[in-house]
Design a protein around this motif. Structure first.
Motif: not given
Length: 122
Positions: A60-89
């Motif tokens: 999903y991060r590759q499909l929507y680069p810059g929109t879907v990003v690693r988990g915003y508020h997650c510790p770095p070790i958990q970031q690959p297992y979470f995605n954050t994105f704006p709802i209206n995009c």
């Protein structure tokens, strides 16, 4: 699409419930006390963070680069297992629903087998 519409979609998942462990400014959706969706505002923009497996998250991060990003508020070790994105995009609604489904299934898949069976039965 609004956060409320997505929250309603999440609540239709078997065993899903709302929680506010981080205060009233974020809405957390859980199944069996495990988070599968987090709704919050960041710089005035409605955002969602969803659980995922590492490969799907990267897809999903590759499909929507810059929109879907690693988990915003997650510790770095958990970031690959979470995605954050704006709802209206630019992500189509169907894809957002698919990501929510994946998040729910990912969390349920980590629960004990007897719980999975109860939650996944129709």
């Amino acid at each position: 699409m609004t956060p409320e519409e997505l929250i309603d979609f999440c609540l239709k998942k078997k065993g899903a419930c709302i929680d506010h462990p981080f205060g009233p400014d974020s809405t957390i959706l859980k199944v069996e006390k495990k988070i599968f969706a987090q709704f919050f505002k960041l710089n005035g923009e409605d955002k969602i963070t969803l659980n995922c497996d590492m490969m799907t998250g990267q897809f999903y991060r590759q499909l929507y680069p810059g929109t879907v990003v690693r988990g915003y508020h997650c510790p770095p070790i958990q970031q690959p297992y979470f995605n954050t994105f704006p709802i209206n995009c630019e992500i189509p609604e169907e894809m957002i629903y698919e990501m929510i489904d994946h998040s729910y299934q990912t969390v349920v898949g980590k629960l004990p087998k007897y719980v999975q069976k109860r939650l996944l039965e129709e």
